[in-house]
Design an enzyme around this catalytic site. Structure first.
Site, short mmCIF file in Angstrom:
data_model
loop_
_atom_site.label_atom_id
_atom_site.label_comp_id
_atom_site.label_asym_id
_atom_site.label_seq_id
_atom_site.Cartn_x
_atom_site.Cartn_y
_atom_site.Cartn_z
N ASP A 288 38.42 34.92 43.00
CA ASP A 288 39.43 35.67 43.76
C ASP A 288 38.87 36.10 45.10
O ASP A 288 37.94 36.91 45.17
CB ASP A 288 39.85 36.91 42.96
CG ASP A 288 40.68 36.54 41.75
OD1 ASP A 288 41.74 35.94 41.93
OD2 ASP A 288 40.25 36.85 40.62
N GLY B 220 40.59 37.70 33.33
CA GLY B 220 39.44 38.46 33.80
C GLY B 220 38.97 39.42 32.74
O GLY B 220 38.01 39.15 31.99
N HIS C 233 37.65 30.82 37.90
CA HIS C 233 38.60 31.33 38.91
C HIS C 233 37.87 32.32 39.82
O HIS C 233 37.23 33.26 39.35
CB HIS C 233 39.74 32.02 38.17
CG HIS C 233 40.87 32.50 39.02
ND1 HIS C 233 41.89 31.68 39.45
CD2 HIS C 233 41.15 33.74 39.51
CE1 HIS C 233 42.76 32.40 40.16
NE2 HIS C 233 42.33 33.65 40.22
N HIS D 232 41.24 31.24 44.58
CA HIS D 232 42.54 31.88 44.82
C HIS D 232 42.41 32.74 46.08
O HIS D 232 41.76 33.78 46.06
CB HIS D 232 42.87 32.72 43.57
CG HIS D 232 44.09 33.55 43.66
ND1 HIS D 232 44.40 34.53 42.73
CD2 HIS D 232 45.11 33.57 44.56
CE1 HIS D 232 45.54 35.10 43.05
NE2 HIS D 232 46.00 34.55 44.16
N MET E 75 51.97 34.70 39.83
CA MET E 75 51.30 35.98 39.59
C MET E 75 52.09 36.77 38.56
O MET E 75 53.31 36.97 38.70
CB MET E 75 51.19 36.80 40.89
CG MET E 75 50.27 36.24 41.96
SD MET E 75 48.57 35.92 41.45
CE MET E 75 48.01 37.54 40.91
N SER F 267 38.17 34.76 35.27
CA SER F 267 38.16 35.26 36.64
C SER F 267 36.86 36.04 36.88
O SER F 267 36.62 37.08 36.25
CB SER F 267 39.35 36.18 36.88
OG SER F 267 39.18 36.86 38.10
N MET G 231 43.59 35.29 48.55
CA MET G 231 44.52 36.40 48.81
C MET G 231 44.15 36.95 50.18
O MET G 231 43.65 38.08 50.31
CB MET G 231 44.39 37.46 47.71
CG MET G 231 45.07 37.03 46.42
SD MET G 231 44.48 37.97 44.99
CE MET G 231 43.02 37.03 44.60
N MET H 140 39.64 38.10 48.48
CA MET H 140 40.55 39.11 49.04
C MET H 140 40.00 39.63 50.36
O MET H 140 38.78 39.80 50.50
CB MET H 140 40.70 40.28 48.06
CG MET H 140 41.13 39.86 46.66
SD MET H 140 41.49 41.30 45.64
CE MET H 140 41.61 40.53 44.01
N ASP I 105 48.36 34.26 36.31
CA ASP I 105 47.21 35.11 36.67
C ASP I 105 47.63 36.57 36.65
O ASP I 105 48.52 36.98 37.39
CB ASP I 105 46.75 34.69 38.08
CG ASP I 105 45.50 35.43 38.55
OD1 ASP I 105 44.92 36.20 37.76
OD2 ASP I 105 45.11 35.20 39.72
C1 DX5 Z 1 44.33 39.77 40.70
C2 DX5 Z 1 43.53 38.52 40.56
C3 DX5 Z 1 43.22 38.11 39.17
C4 DX5 Z 1 42.42 39.10 38.36
C5 DX5 Z 1 42.94 39.01 36.96
O1 DX5 Z 1 44.75 39.90 42.00
O2 DX5 Z 1 44.18 37.43 41.18
O3 DX5 Z 1 42.62 36.81 39.11
O4 DX5 Z 1 41.04 38.87 38.35
O5 DX5 Z 1 42.37 39.99 36.20
P1 DX5 Z 1 42.93 40.41 34.76
O6 DX5 Z 1 42.87 39.20 33.89
O7 DX5 Z 1 42.01 41.49 34.35
O8 DX5 Z 1 44.36 40.89 34.96
ZN ZN Z 2 43.37 35.38 40.87
#
Ligand code: DX5
Ligand code: ZN
Length: 215
Positions: free
Chosen positions: A34, A196, A32, A65, A136, A7, A67, A36, A174
């Site tokens: 993210d 991540g 990946h 992804h 999730m 990530s 969000m 947001m 994730d």
């Molecule tokens: C959280 C994200 C994840 C995040 C995961 O909302 O969707 O993709 O980057 O990070 P780690 O692996 O550190 O939990």
């Molecule tokens: Zn994610």
């Protein structure tokens, strides 16, 4: 065969190109990203411009992804920016079925994302349309959170639904993935693992990725 998706949220944004190179050197071919919006989740991260820049830098698959609220507004833009996989949260879109079809019209793999509290019954009338299901294992919004152990049973339940559907649908997980939690999720039926902090917080990316792959 399992796949690991680093990530980029946990990467050094000032050095994104070399961060990507470092995980690809370790055998990664899926990234990946993210997205947001500060509304669906409290945090704000990257948009289509980052996806296009990453697309120009690498031929790895891009797993985007979303969000964001009303993600249907941006499906075309993220597909055109270079997403290979695009996922939306059940709660973010009023017409989930239409949004999934919009993604598939671009020949991009379409995924539906379940928050920790989202019941799996939401999959009943969409499972025949999706290419993957993202479960999730933390509440979305931030990296570095702790894995929610109750999600292991949820993965098993979703795997059962997929078996009944007879379709070839991958389960992605994730949040809070490390070698220990990866093993739990893999045994429960997950195939794609977003990680991540378990990767980008480690200096030695080869070792971090090997640790995850060799579970
Ligand atoms: C959280 C994200 C994840 C995040 C995961 O909302 O969707 O993709 O980057 O990070 P780690 O692996 O550190 O939990
Ligand atoms: Zn994610």
């Amino acid at each position: 065969m399992i796949r690991i998706a680093p990530s980029l949220l946990a990467a050094d944004f000032l050095n994104l190109a070399s961060e990507i190179d470092s995980v690809e050197k370790a055998g990664i071919d899926l990234l990946h990203i993210d997205v947001m919006d500060g509304l669906f989740v409290p945090n704000i991260t990257m948009g289509t411009n980052v996806v296009s820049a990453v697309r120009e830098h690498t031929s790895s698959e891009l797993d985007v992804h979303l969000m964001i609220d009303n993600p249907e507004r941006y499906v075309d833009a993220f597909c055109e920016a270079g997403a290979d996989m695009l996922s939306v949260h059940v709660e973010a879109t009023t017409h989930l079925h239409r949004t999934i079809q919009l993604i598939k019209n671009h020949k991009v793999k379409a995924g539906v994302v379940l928050n920790p509290a989202t019941p799996i019954s939401v999959l009943d009338y969409i499972i025949y349309e999706v290419d993957f299901i993202l479960i999730m294992t933390v509440n979305p919004g931030f990296g570095g959170q702790s894995f929610i152990p109750e999600m292991v049973d949820k993965i098993k339940a979703v795997r059962h639904l997929i078996e009944v559907s007879g379709r070839n649908i991958a389960i992605e997980v994730d949040g809070g993935i490390n070698p220990r939690t990866l093993q739990l999720c893999r045994e429960a039926g997950a195939k794609l693992f977003v990680a991540g902090s378990a990767i980008f917080n480690e200096q030695d990316r080869d070792l971090a990725i090997q640790r995850l792959k060799s579970v």
